[in-house]
Design an enzyme around this catalytic site. Sequence first.
Site, PDB file in Angstrom:
ATOM      1  N   ARG A 222     -12.697  53.362   6.565  1.00 44.30           N
ATOM      2  CA  ARG A 222     -12.024  53.430   7.867  1.00 44.30           C
ATOM      3  C   ARG A 222     -12.598  52.342   8.773  1.00 44.30           C
ATOM      4  NH1 ARG A 222     -13.334  57.320  12.846  1.00 44.30           N
ATOM      5  NH2 ARG A 222     -11.957  56.190  14.237  1.00 44.30           N
TER       6      ARG A 222
ATOM      7  N   ASN B 265     -13.727  64.009  14.588  1.00 44.07           N
ATOM      8  CA  ASN B 265     -15.061  63.409  14.626  1.00 44.07           C
ATOM      9  C   ASN B 265     -16.007  64.494  15.116  1.00 44.07           C
ATOM     10  OD1 ASN B 265     -13.644  61.084  14.074  1.00 44.07           O
ATOM     11  ND2 ASN B 265     -14.206  60.012  15.953  1.00 44.07           N
TER      12      ASN B 265
ATOM     13  N   TYR C  52     -20.012  65.716  15.752  1.00 47.45           N
ATOM     14  CA  TYR C  52     -21.440  65.400  15.823  1.00 47.45           C
ATOM     15  C   TYR C  52     -22.293  66.612  16.158  1.00 47.45           C
ATOM     16  CZ  TYR C  52     -20.224  60.555  15.189  1.00 47.45           C
ATOM     17  OH  TYR C  52     -19.744  59.390  14.640  1.00 47.45           O
TER      18      TYR C  52
ATOM     19  N   GLU D  68     -15.334  61.165  11.268  1.00 49.39           N
ATOM     20  CA  GLU D  68     -16.684  60.674  11.593  1.00 49.39           C
ATOM     21  C   GLU D  68     -17.666  61.832  11.556  1.00 49.39           C
ATOM     22  OE1 GLU D  68     -17.382  58.578  15.285  1.00 49.39           O
ATOM     23  OE2 GLU D  68     -15.588  57.353  14.990  1.00 49.39           O
TER      24      GLU D  68
ATOM     25  N   GLU E 234     -11.023  58.879  19.449  1.00 47.12           N
ATOM     26  CA  GLU E 234     -11.709  59.586  20.536  1.00 47.12           C
ATOM     27  C   GLU E 234     -11.193  59.230  21.926  1.00 47.12           C
ATOM     28  OE1 GLU E 234     -15.925  59.072  20.100  1.00 47.12           O
ATOM     29  OE2 GLU E 234     -15.978  60.037  18.154  1.00 47.12           O
TER      30      GLU E 234
ATOM     31  N   HIS F 213      -9.786  51.498  19.027  1.00 49.81           N
ATOM     32  CA  HIS F 213     -11.136  52.087  19.099  1.00 49.81           C
ATOM     33  C   HIS F 213     -11.842  51.452  20.300  1.00 49.81           C
ATOM     34  CE1 HIS F 213     -14.457  54.116  16.573  1.00 49.81           C
ATOM     35  NE2 HIS F 213     -15.031  53.768  17.716  1.00 49.81           N
TER      36      HIS F 213
END
Length: 447
Positions: free
Chosen positions: A84, A283, A285, A355, A162, A121
């Site tokens: 990606r 994504n 985290y 991600e 995002e 992005h």
Amino acid sequence: MATDPVPRTPRLPAFPPGFLWGVSTSAHQIEGAAEEREPSVWDRFSAEPGRIRDGSTAAVACDHYHRYREDVALLAGLGVDAYRFSVSWPRVNSPGGLDFYDRLVDELCAAGIRPVVTLFHWDLPLGLDWLERETAERFARHVSVVVERLGDRVRSWITLNEPAEHTLLGHALGVHAPGRQLMFDALPVAHHQLLAHGLAVRALRAAGAADIGIANSHGPAWPASPEQADTEAAGLYDLLLNRLFADPVLLGRYPEGLGESMPGDVEADLKVIAEPVDWYGVNYYAPTRVGAPRGADSEFGGVTLPAGLPFTVRQIEDVPVTDSGWPVVPEGLTELLTAFRDRYGDRLPPVVVTENGCSGDGLDDRERIAYLDAHIRALHRALRAGVDVRGYFVWSLLDNFEWAEGYARRFGLVHVDFATQRRTPKASYRWYRDLLRAQRQPAGPTG
Ligand code: IFM
């Protein structure tokens, strides 16, 4: 970070055949060659004193623009199914810019690696502004140009990366480009990006694309206590981070109260925003512990949240933290994905984790191995709980320009010496390579 025993052999549960294993990067963070393209909002922002922690810029970054062949060889050595990366809109606007992506895509295809292309992005061409509706329309035209050139070889597309962070950090708090501090007046930025997403889906479909997703960042919002003030604050945080960006895409509506803050003919735009996607990128985290306002600033992973916000971020205790100060909570991924499945039901298409990763120094990066191992296991638990998960991408292939943190935070499976551009695979690179090999054994791994 954790120094628990490191899983040296990836004895992880088997994922279904065809599960897509990959790594992610983005153009501005790795390409460099800034003088060979038009400027973006990030070039201007980074040039302003005090914006980037180490005073650096992404002018050279990993020099991937000139070293992409070496980087594709690293991908081939890793054995990923997919890579990606993002196309830089300013580069596409510049002479020879699309030729670069043409060469990159050819190189990937020759190596048997599926290109997964992110179309935005964060590196908006200087002069464009997400407060303007026209930016969404211009984005759709940009997408048509890219798909026309690369669509014969690129099958998988991600419209935006995002939009939540780009809105919050870039336009509400001003710690990312373009550096605006609009607080809740930044909401139109979210709407125009969502509109851009929907228009991009239409442009991609018109060009025959059939594997389209978005990469939204999400995480559970945990109330600091069962007190009403804290649960309400966590609910609001969930609304802003999760539902504001998922509800319009998946349900075709804004969560309660937010539609009124959006510009233009919101109902008509929502029909565009809800153009069906083929999969939904997450994504992940960390979760966030959220409490009621306390009349003082709070801090999250190096970002100061001003006292005026209707919530504060609290520390999640008794868990390791990465060197960015982010809590390590793998079970948050299982919780998030099962909650999404429950919340959106059959409106949720197959999910891809676009991600996941952590920052940390050193070539013998045991903390990163422990982090990835635990999160991949957590992902498998979501799969077992019935969530249709189709892929997983590590952030990131290379150490790179980590936005306002400059080069101070290293997320790569491959170490980059920014003085010499020498790439050195870390222990986590070998670990992920071995994991992918084990996943492909006919009987599948055990453990
Ligand atoms: O580096 C970023 C990436 O650009 C977007 N998602 C989070 C990563 C780590 O902060």
